[in-house]
Write a protein that holds these residues in place. Structure first.
Motif, PDB file in Angstrom:
ATOM      1  N   ILE A  21       1.109  -1.299   0.137  1.00 40.11           N
ATOM      2  CA  ILE A  21      -0.185  -0.202   0.297  1.00 40.11           C
ATOM      3  C   ILE A  21       0.518   1.381  -0.063  1.00 40.11           C
ATOM      4  O   ILE A  21       0.731   2.582  -1.059  1.00 40.11           O
ATOM      5  N   THR A  22       1.864   1.693   1.034  1.00 36.66           N
ATOM      6  CA  THR A  22       2.624   1.961   1.136  1.00 36.66           C
ATOM      7  C   THR A  22       3.562   2.879  -0.150  1.00 36.66           C
ATOM      8  O   THR A  22       3.397   3.482  -0.936  1.00 36.66           O
ATOM      9  N   ALA A  23       4.239   1.646  -1.617  1.00 37.24           N
ATOM     10  CA  ALA A  23       5.141   1.913  -2.793  1.00 37.24           C
ATOM     11  C   ALA A  23       3.424   2.324  -3.630  1.00 37.24           C
ATOM     12  O   ALA A  23       4.174   3.512  -4.506  1.00 37.24           O
ATOM     13  N   ALA A  24       2.279   1.683  -3.568  1.00 38.18           N
ATOM     14  CA  ALA A  24       1.237   2.117  -4.803  1.00 38.18           C
ATOM     15  C   ALA A  24       0.698   4.160  -4.433  1.00 38.18           C
ATOM     16  O   ALA A  24       0.477   4.521  -5.172  1.00 38.18           O
ATOM     17  N   CYS A  25       0.861   3.588  -2.630  1.00 37.00           N
ATOM     18  CA  CYS A  25       0.315   5.651  -2.347  1.00 37.00           C
ATOM     19  C   CYS A  25       0.808   6.585  -2.468  1.00 37.00           C
ATOM     20  O   CYS A  25       0.699   7.365  -2.712  1.00 37.00           O
ATOM     21  N   VAL A  26       2.562   6.481  -2.519  1.00 40.03           N
ATOM     22  CA  VAL A  26       3.063   7.923  -2.076  1.00 40.03           C
ATOM     23  C   VAL A  26       3.381   8.735  -3.483  1.00 40.03           C
ATOM     24  O   VAL A  26       3.505   9.440  -3.488  1.00 40.03           O
ATOM     25  N   GLY A  27       3.417   7.739  -5.073  1.00 38.84           N
ATOM     26  CA  GLY A  27       3.472   8.755  -5.382  1.00 38.84           C
ATOM     27  C   GLY A  27       2.056   9.202  -6.367  1.00 38.84           C
ATOM     28  O   GLY A  27       1.981  11.179  -6.329  1.00 38.84           O
ATOM     29  N   ASN A  28       0.877   8.463  -5.497  1.00 38.28           N
ATOM     30  CA  ASN A  28      -0.777   9.160  -5.322  1.00 38.28           C
ATOM     31  C   ASN A  28      -0.630  10.237  -4.781  1.00 38.28           C
ATOM     32  O   ASN A  28      -0.717  11.431  -4.778  1.00 38.28           O
ATOM     33  N   ALA A  29       0.027  10.608  -3.423  1.00 35.93           N
ATOM     34  CA  ALA A  29      -0.229  11.493  -2.274  1.00 35.93           C
ATOM     35  C   ALA A  29       0.834  12.590  -2.115  1.00 35.93           C
ATOM     36  O   ALA A  29       0.294  13.666  -3.040  1.00 35.93           O
ATOM     37  N   LEU A 201       8.477  18.042  -2.224  1.00 37.31           N
ATOM     38  CA  LEU A 201       9.869  17.509  -3.172  1.00 37.31           C
ATOM     39  C   LEU A 201      10.965  16.339  -1.700  1.00 37.31           C
ATOM     40  O   LEU A 201      10.725  15.873  -1.855  1.00 37.31           O
ATOM     41  N   LEU A 202      10.147  16.941  -0.695  1.00 34.44           N
ATOM     42  CA  LEU A 202      10.753  15.354   0.394  1.00 34.44           C
ATOM     43  C   LEU A 202       9.789  14.340   0.734  1.00 34.44           C
ATOM     44  O   LEU A 202      11.111  13.175   0.864  1.00 34.44           O
ATOM     45  N   VAL A 203       9.294  14.568  -0.134  1.00 33.47           N
ATOM     46  CA  VAL A 203       8.283  12.903  -0.616  1.00 33.47           C
ATOM     47  C   VAL A 203       9.219  11.801  -1.721  1.00 33.47           C
ATOM     48  O   VAL A 203       9.120  10.938  -1.611  1.00 33.47           O
ATOM     49  N   LEU A 208      10.946   7.354  -3.846  1.00 33.67           N
ATOM     50  CA  LEU A 208      11.391   5.885  -5.071  1.00 33.67           C
ATOM     51  C   LEU A 208      12.113   5.180  -4.801  1.00 33.67           C
ATOM     52  O   LEU A 208      12.280   3.883  -4.928  1.00 33.67           O
ATOM     53  N   TYR A 209      12.897   5.529  -3.425  1.00 36.74           N
ATOM     54  CA  TYR A 209      13.682   4.211  -2.324  1.00 36.74           C
ATOM     55  C   TYR A 209      12.523   2.489  -2.499  1.00 36.74           C
ATOM     56  O   TYR A 209      12.528   1.923  -2.439  1.00 36.74           O
ATOM     57  N   ILE A 210      11.358   3.514  -1.613  1.00 31.72           N
ATOM     58  CA  ILE A 210      10.485   2.213  -1.692  1.00 31.72           C
ATOM     59  C   ILE A 210      10.057   1.504  -2.894  1.00 31.72           C
ATOM     60  O   ILE A 210       9.748   0.337  -3.074  1.00 31.72           O
ATOM     61  N   ARG A 211       9.546   2.396  -3.501  1.00 30.12           N
ATOM     62  CA  ARG A 211       9.044   1.680  -5.577  1.00 30.12           C
ATOM     63  C   ARG A 211       9.742   0.379  -5.978  1.00 30.12           C
ATOM     64  O   ARG A 211       9.830   0.080  -6.716  1.00 30.12           O
ATOM     65  N   ARG A 212      11.102   0.963  -5.899  1.00 31.85           N
ATOM     66  CA  ARG A 212      12.266  -0.005  -6.338  1.00 31.85           C
ATOM     67  C   ARG A 212      12.389  -0.931  -5.638  1.00 31.85           C
ATOM     68  O   ARG A 212      13.249  -2.025  -6.144  1.00 31.85           O
ATOM     69  N   ASN A 213      12.044  -1.350  -4.918  1.00 31.62           N
ATOM     70  CA  ASN A 213      12.268  -2.310  -3.537  1.00 31.62           C
ATOM     71  C   ASN A 213      11.005  -2.849  -3.363  1.00 31.62           C
ATOM     72  O   ASN A 213      11.145  -3.985  -2.943  1.00 31.62           O
ATOM     73  N   VAL A 214       9.670  -3.085  -4.254  1.00 26.56           N
ATOM     74  CA  VAL A 214       8.285  -3.652  -3.628  1.00 26.56           C
ATOM     75  C   VAL A 214       8.238  -4.721  -4.738  1.00 26.56           C
ATOM     76  O   VAL A 214       8.755  -4.125  -6.291  1.00 26.56           O
TER      77      VAL A 214
END
Length: 427
Positions: A21-29, A201-203, A208-214
């Motif tokens: 859920i975190t990996a999917a939603c961070v960009g949407n947020a 910008l801090l997000v 990027l880190y979370i998504r590259r590791n899911v």
């Protein structure tokens, strides 16, 4: 000797639901945070980046730039959505969040119109176009990632797309409330309005880190990648795209109307600057609390069973609420109206992602949802603030924005009734 394995041994790379859920939603947020910040601070953006000879025209151009940037979203949906169906969800999501960060950085550091002239509004338009292109592929890929990793809880999983939107909108409203309450008009216009963009910008690095590791979901690992998802979509699933557009109408329209509330409160109702931000903050709290609960409940009773009453309530209540607000504008009443809109939106929004995902097969799911979603968001979302401003001017009625929301509710109810007939039709 290695220990024998059984069919019940869990895979080492199986991620937890929270990680998915975190990996999917961070960009949407990040996407929706930028959208909310741009809308909330439209008045200040118009003064800094657009010629200020005519304040009304500058504001209209600012909102128009916001709307025009949505025209590129369907292009991003086709490019990044089809890339997700061909190369995988993770690859497309990594590209989308990186591009969104580039657009946010451009707005954050762009010099003013007084400093560089017409280059400033052109630069803001380019930044919004980059963000719009990136956002075009975000929803379909991220929602597909969640529902394919969690097929038995797809309503709950997909609802976090919209819960993350609520959280990001809430953060934007909170920052707006703090800034407008603590900084002077001059400070806000010179540098204060840039602070929320810098926070966004801090997000990006974390995302990027979370998504590259899911890992990729099993549905895509076990299915041969689609070679021509766009062609297949246009040939076999045109009706699904149209239904997706209709489903999005009312909730998208409501969302962008809520982001327009700070401008509406000051320009139309004559309330203090902080009033609209406080109301938007209250609406964000409702969305944050209710959306995922509605998604979870829809896994038990069905998505359509929740969405029809919610859309019907919007159709019946939106004009009376605006008429009441216009007749006696106040902070308390504005908060009440926004909270009712947010409650209807949450009950509709929470189940919607799962319903949309079920319209398309795995091979074209990311493309289909991305295209339908972004056309719907372009028509009923990106231009909503500008349409609201036009309706106010054309009709002379302060409650006129309600007409556009009511039309969107009719479109969504029509799509829901078609999908319900499909579900009950014998195969």
């Amino acid at each position: 000797m290695s220990a024998p394995t059984t069919g019940t041994t869990p895979k080492k790379d199986a991620p937890s639901p929270g990680r998915i859920i975190t990996a999917a939603c961070v960009g949407n947020a990040l996407e929706w945070y930028d959208i909310a910040v741009y809308s909330y601070f439209a008045t200040y953006l118009s003064k800094v980046f657009f010629a200020d000879d005519d304040p009304a025209l500058s504001l209209f151009l600012t909102l128009g730039t916001f709307g025009v940037s949505f025209l590129i979203r369907p292009v991003g949906a086709l490019v990044l959505g089809s890339y997700a169906d061909r190369a995988g969800r993770k690859a497309a999501l990594t590209w989308s969040i990186g591009l969104m960060a580039v657009g946010t950085l451009m707005i954050c550091v762009m010099p003013s119109y007084a400093a560089i002239g017409a280059v400033a509004p052109v630069g803001i338009l380019v930044a919004r176009l980059v963000q719009g292109f990136a956002a075009g592929g975000e929803f379909g890929s991220a929602t597909a990632l969640m529902v394919e990793h969690m097929p038995n809880r797809r309503g709950f999983a997909a609802s976090w797309q919209f819960t993350s939107q609520a959280a990001s909108t809430l953060l934007a409203a909170l920052l707006g409330t703090v800034l407008t309450s603590t900084l002077s008009e001059e400070q806000l216009g010179s540098w204060g309005f840039r602070i929320p963009f810098a926070v966004g910008l801090l997000v990006a690095p974390v995302g990027l880190y979370i998504r590259r590791n899911v890992p990729e979901p099993p549905a895509t690992r076990d299915t041969e990648p689609a070679h021509a998802p766009v062609r297949t979509l246009l040939r076999e699933h045109k009706a699904g795209v149209l239904l997706t557009i209709g489903l999005l109408a009312v909730t998208t329209c409501l969302n962008y109307l809520i982001t327009y509330i700070p401008t509406y409160a000051t320009k139309t109702l004559g309330l203090p600057d902080s009033t609209g931000f406080v109301a938007a903050l209250a609406g964000g709290l409702v969305l944050l609390a209710v959306t995922s609960v509605a998604g979870h409940f829809s896994d038990r009773v069905g998505q359509i069973a929740l969405m029809v009453p919610a859309a019907g309530a919007v159709l019946l209540l939106i004009y009376p609420m605006f008429a009441l607000l216009v007749s006696a504008p106040s902070l308390a009443l504005l908060i009440g109206v926004v909270m009712v809109m947010a409650l209807c939106k949450a009950c509709y929004y929470g189940p919607m992602g799962a319903l949309m995902a079920g319209i398309f097969p795995t091979g074209t799911r990311a493309t289909g949802m991305a295209v339908g979603y972004n056309i719907g968001v372009t028509v009923f979302g990106g231009f909503t603030p500008m349409i609201a401003a036009w309706l106010l001017d054309a009709t002379g009625q302060q409650a006129a924005p309600a007409y556009w929301v009511a039309l969107a509710a009719v479109a969504s109810l029509s799509s829901l009734f078609v999908l319900r007939r499909r579900a009950t039709r014998p195969r």
